[in-house]
Design an enzyme around this catalytic site. Structure first.
Site, PDB file in Angstrom:
ATOM      1  N   HIS A 269      -8.245   4.075 -27.571  1.00  0.00           N
ATOM      2  CA  HIS A 269      -7.674   4.023 -25.986  1.00  0.00           C
ATOM      3  C   HIS A 269      -8.303   3.055 -25.410  1.00  0.00           C
ATOM      4  CE1 HIS A 269     -10.887   6.852 -26.637  1.00  0.00           C
ATOM      5  NE2 HIS A 269     -11.281   6.682 -25.424  1.00  0.00           N
ATOM      6  N   LEU A 270      -7.547   2.304 -24.743  1.00  0.00           N
ATOM      7  CA  LEU A 270      -8.027   1.162 -23.813  1.00  0.00           C
ATOM      8  C   LEU A 270      -7.945   1.920 -22.299  1.00  0.00           C
ATOM      9  CD1 LEU A 270      -8.280  -1.712 -23.161  1.00  0.00           C
ATOM     10  CD2 LEU A 270      -5.710  -1.828 -22.518  1.00  0.00           C
TER      11      LEU A 270
END
Length: 350
Positions: A269-270
């Site tokens: 996840h960014l």
């Protein structure tokens, strides 16, 4: 347990940990970002004494090092105490030392508290087509216990534990780390999605704006990323930048896009996070340092690393970065506690 840090007063780099009774050499190097040729690669030797509360400074280089404006002298040793200033060479590159108590990382697992990385952000402004205003509150999970199946045991500390409790905690911990996979499927948490990625609001945001961009493809973490994933990383970055552009406060706030080097939640996840860090969910040094040290790896850096090496290289010393002293990311001032840091940040982000 005490810990000692060597802190650059001009914010050239992150603090350096000085272990007790261990020689550490400081000088011209990539770590200190000192490139001055008058500074030796081993300009000074530092040895922390945790019992006496000072650091012994020994000058090894030819050019003078100073403690409180007085020359140390070649091959001489002087004491560097908290509050005093060490200039590495020629009255340049000032440092101080900081002794502090290291907080234990052991925390009790609370079954009703989901992981702090994903939650609806009630402070988020309305965005246009990329963002929905609808969100839901965190879900509480309940469990039933069969008392007749619990087999009681005694710990050395005299506390009662059971085999059933142990299994239950392990199960909850597994569910906890998998929470992103559940949240990304929830339409009420989604603020944007396409065929490649989905965006959700962080359930426990660490700033006024905090989103997570997740790929539909099952990629567990940065360590699992390979060159084949480069297009996915680029698309994640593009969506993150689009979120920032569409944010109504984007002109007043600065944003960063990046990944935690060692995330505690499974599934890549960014983070897209505003740099005000104005949130009641930011409570600990670990929270702060996970976003304001090299533990937070910029999205552009990750893409470049994958393009060049075919993978992401995560250094072994990353966990130590979470223990660093609190330091303002704007002016590099050191603060002792999270409340002091938050009060200080209001000067930068009214």
């Amino acid at each position: 347990m005490q810990v000692c840090w060597l802190v650059s007063k001009d914010g050239r780099h992150q603090p350096i940990r000085l272990a007790h009774a261990t020689c550490v050499f400081i000088g011209r190097s990539p770590e200190t970002k000192i490139t001055d040729k008058k500074c030796s690669r081993q300009q000074v030797q530092l040895k922390a004494d945790y019992n006496k509360g000072y650091v012994l400074v020994k000058q090894l280089g030819i050019n003078p090092s100073n403690v409180n404006s007085e020359d140390v002298g070649k091959d001489n040793e002087v004491q560097l105490k908290p509050g005093q200033i060490l200039h590495i060479v020629n009255q340049l590159y000032p440092y101080t030392i900081q002794f502090e108590e290291e907080i234990s990382e052991k925390k009790k697992l609370s079954p009703k508290r989901p992981h702090e990385e994903i939650s609806p952000n009630s402070n988020s402004s309305t965005l246009n087509k990329y963002l929905k205003t609808e969100h839901s509150s965190p879900r509480e999970h309940s469990t039933s216990n069969n008392m007749s199946e619990r087999k009681k045991e005694k710990t050395k500390g005299g506390q009662t534990v059971t085999a059933a409790n142990s299994a239950e905690i392990s199960e909850k911990k597994g569910m906890w780390s998998q929470g992103l996979k559940v949240s990304m499927q929830d339409p009420k948490l989604q603020v944007y999605k396409d065929d490649t990625v989905v965006v959700i609001k962080d359930k426990y945001p660490k700033a006024r704006f905090h989103w997570l961009v997740l790929p539909w493809e099952p990629i567990s973490s940065l360590k699992a990323v390979r060159r084949d994933h480069l297009n996915v990383l680029r698309h994640m970055n593009e969506v993150g930048e689009k979120l920032v552009q569409e944010c109504l406060d984007s002109k007043a706030l600065r944003f960063r896009l990046g990944y935690h080097a060692i995330p505690s939640m499974s599934h890549l996840h960014l983070h897209v996070i505003s740099q005000d860090f104005d949130s009641p969910c930011l409570k600990t040094k670990k929270h702060w340092n996970s976003f304001n040290t090299d533990y937070f790896v910029e999205s552009q850096v990750v893409m470049k690393m994958v393009e060049q090496n075919g993978k992401v290289i995560v250094k072994d010393e990353m966990p130590e970065l979470l223990k660093m002293p609190l330091m303002c990311h704007v002016c590099r001032q050191q603060l002792s506690t999270i409340p002091q840091l938050k009060e200080h940040l209001r000067k930068h982000f009214p």
